[in-house]
Design a protein around this motif. Sequence first.
Motif, PDB file in Angstrom:
ATOM      1  N   ARG A 159       0.833  -1.197   0.000  1.00 20.18           N
ATOM      2  CA  ARG A 159       0.000   0.000   0.000  1.00 20.18           C
ATOM      3  C   ARG A 159       0.869   1.249   0.000  1.00 20.18           C
ATOM      4  NH1 ARG A 159      -1.865   4.157   2.489  1.00 20.18           N
ATOM      5  NH2 ARG A 159      -4.038   4.779   2.405  1.00 20.18           N
ATOM      6  N   TYR A 160       0.565   2.148  -0.915  1.00 16.62           N
ATOM      7  CA  TYR A 160       1.266   3.425  -0.991  1.00 16.62           C
ATOM      8  C   TYR A 160       0.295   4.461  -1.536  1.00 16.62           C
ATOM      9  CZ  TYR A 160       4.245   7.159  -2.724  1.00 16.62           C
ATOM     10  OH  TYR A 160       4.801   8.392  -2.971  1.00 16.62           O
ATOM     11  N   ASP A 161       0.113   5.546  -0.818  1.00 19.10           N
ATOM     12  CA  ASP A 161      -0.757   6.625  -1.241  1.00 19.10           C
ATOM     13  C   ASP A 161       0.121   7.820  -1.596  1.00 19.10           C
ATOM     14  OD1 ASP A 161      -2.611   8.609  -1.631  1.00 19.10           O
ATOM     15  OD2 ASP A 161      -3.616   8.348   0.301  1.00 19.10           O
ATOM     16  N   ALA A 162       0.292   8.060  -2.885  1.00 17.10           N
ATOM     17  CA  ALA A 162       1.162   9.138  -3.344  1.00 17.10           C
ATOM     18  C   ALA A 162       0.696  10.499  -2.841  1.00 17.10           C
ATOM     19  CB  ALA A 162       1.234   9.131  -4.867  1.00 17.10           C
ATOM     20  N   ALA A 163      -0.582  10.637  -2.538  1.00 13.26           N
ATOM     21  CA  ALA A 163      -1.104  11.905  -2.027  1.00 13.26           C
ATOM     22  C   ALA A 163      -0.500  12.254  -0.668  1.00 13.26           C
ATOM     23  CB  ALA A 163      -2.632  11.838  -1.918  1.00 13.26           C
ATOM     24  N   GLU A 164       0.004  11.262   0.044  1.00 12.55           N
ATOM     25  CA  GLU A 164       0.621  11.494   1.356  1.00 12.55           C
ATOM     26  C   GLU A 164       2.077  11.938   1.246  1.00 12.55           C
ATOM     27  OE1 GLU A 164      -0.853  11.586   4.193  1.00 12.55           O
ATOM     28  OE2 GLU A 164      -2.770  10.692   3.652  1.00 12.55           O
ATOM     29  N   GLY A 165       2.662  11.830   0.066  1.00 12.79           N
ATOM     30  CA  GLY A 165       4.061  12.217  -0.124  1.00 12.79           C
ATOM     31  C   GLY A 165       4.960  10.997  -0.240  1.00 12.79           C
ATOM     32  N   ALA A 166       6.131  11.081   0.366  1.00 16.15           N
ATOM     33  CA  ALA A 166       7.112   9.985   0.313  1.00 16.15           C
ATOM     34  C   ALA A 166       6.544   8.728   0.978  1.00 16.15           C
ATOM     35  CB  ALA A 166       8.400  10.403   1.020  1.00 16.15           C
ATOM     36  N   ILE A 167       7.129   7.581   0.650  1.00 10.96           N
ATOM     37  CA  ILE A 167       6.644   6.303   1.184  1.00 10.96           C
ATOM     38  C   ILE A 167       6.591   6.323   2.709  1.00 10.96           C
ATOM     39  CG2 ILE A 167       8.922   5.203   1.092  1.00 10.96           C
ATOM     40  CD1 ILE A 167       5.512   3.504   0.578  1.00 10.96           C
ATOM     41  N   CYS A 168       7.585   6.914   3.362  1.00 12.60           N
ATOM     42  CA  CYS A 168       7.587   6.965   4.825  1.00 12.60           C
ATOM     43  C   CYS A 168       6.398   7.771   5.342  1.00 12.60           C
ATOM     44  CB  CYS A 168       8.902   7.496   5.369  1.00 12.60           C
ATOM     45  SG  CYS A 168       9.294   9.173   4.827  1.00 12.60           S
ATOM     46  N   GLN A 169       6.012   8.822   4.628  1.00 10.09           N
ATOM     47  CA  GLN A 169       4.855   9.613   5.032  1.00 10.09           C
ATOM     48  C   GLN A 169       3.563   8.852   4.800  1.00 10.09           C
ATOM     49  OE1 GLN A 169       6.109  12.803   2.481  1.00 10.09           O
ATOM     50  NE2 GLN A 169       6.548  14.139   4.240  1.00 10.09           N
ATOM     51  N   SER A 170       3.518   8.071   3.715  1.00 12.63           N
ATOM     52  CA  SER A 170       2.333   7.252   3.440  1.00 12.63           C
ATOM     53  C   SER A 170       2.143   6.204   4.524  1.00 12.63           C
ATOM     54  CB  SER A 170       2.472   6.573   2.064  1.00 12.63           C
ATOM     55  OG  SER A 170       1.364   5.773   1.792  1.00 12.63           O
ATOM     56  N   ILE A 171       3.232   5.584   4.957  1.00  9.21           N
ATOM     57  CA  ILE A 171       3.155   4.582   6.026  1.00  9.21           C
ATOM     58  C   ILE A 171       2.737   5.242   7.342  1.00  9.21           C
ATOM     59  CG2 ILE A 171       4.520   2.971   7.417  1.00  9.21           C
ATOM     60  CD1 ILE A 171       6.120   2.398   4.801  1.00  9.21           C
ATOM     61  N   GLU A 172       3.327   6.406   7.630  1.00  6.69           N
ATOM     62  CA  GLU A 172       2.954   7.115   8.853  1.00  6.69           C
ATOM     63  C   GLU A 172       1.472   7.486   8.846  1.00  6.69           C
ATOM     64  OE1 GLU A 172       4.006  11.250  11.268  1.00  6.69           O
ATOM     65  OE2 GLU A 172       5.196  10.695   9.516  1.00  6.69           O
ATOM     66  N   ALA A 173       0.941   7.831   7.688  1.00  4.17           N
ATOM     67  CA  ALA A 173      -0.467   8.210   7.578  1.00  4.17           C
ATOM     68  C   ALA A 173      -1.394   7.049   7.955  1.00  4.17           C
ATOM     69  CB  ALA A 173      -0.766   8.690   6.160  1.00  4.17           C
ATOM     70  N   LEU A 174      -0.927   5.815   7.803  1.00  2.00           N
ATOM     71  CA  LEU A 174      -1.742   4.664   8.197  1.00  2.00           C
ATOM     72  C   LEU A 174      -2.031   4.666   9.692  1.00  2.00           C
ATOM     73  CD1 LEU A 174       0.027   1.878   6.105  1.00  2.00           C
ATOM     74  CD2 LEU A 174      -2.214   2.887   5.659  1.00  2.00           C
ATOM     75  N   ASP A 175      -1.172   5.293  10.480  1.00  2.00           N
ATOM     76  CA  ASP A 175      -1.341   5.338  11.933  1.00  2.00           C
ATOM     77  C   ASP A 175      -2.266   6.460  12.386  1.00  2.00           C
ATOM     78  OD1 ASP A 175       0.297   3.162  12.396  1.00  2.00           O
ATOM     79  OD2 ASP A 175       2.098   4.393  12.552  1.00  2.00           O
ATOM     80  N   ARG A 176      -2.654   7.319  11.484  1.00  2.00           N
ATOM     81  CA  ARG A 176      -3.522   8.440  11.865  1.00  2.00           C
ATOM     82  C   ARG A 176      -4.966   8.081  11.712  1.00  2.00           C
ATOM     83  NH1 ARG A 176      -0.916  12.168   8.116  1.00  2.00           N
ATOM     84  NH2 ARG A 176       1.222  11.784   8.600  1.00  2.00           N
TER      85      ARG A 176
END
Length: 86
Positions: free
Chosen positions: A69-86
Amino acid sequence: HSIEMHLPYILHVMGATSFELVPILVGALDEAAEARYGALLAPHLLCAENLWVVSSDFCHWGRRFRYTRYDAAEGAICQSIEALDR
């Protein structure tokens, strides 16, 4: 995660204090098993002298784990992963 990933943190927190380490590895549990673990560990969880380090294995990302899973709208891959925790 393997215990070797946590040992540096545990040693840092404990410093020069002598301690015993009791690793507990748990896989997928049904409700009955969860209740048994809860009953077994409850008295130890209530003891302020115990330090608990709990880890969930959430870092298996990639095709070989069938999770990419990667959401480009969240930015870099690390930001996309971090967004999963929000």
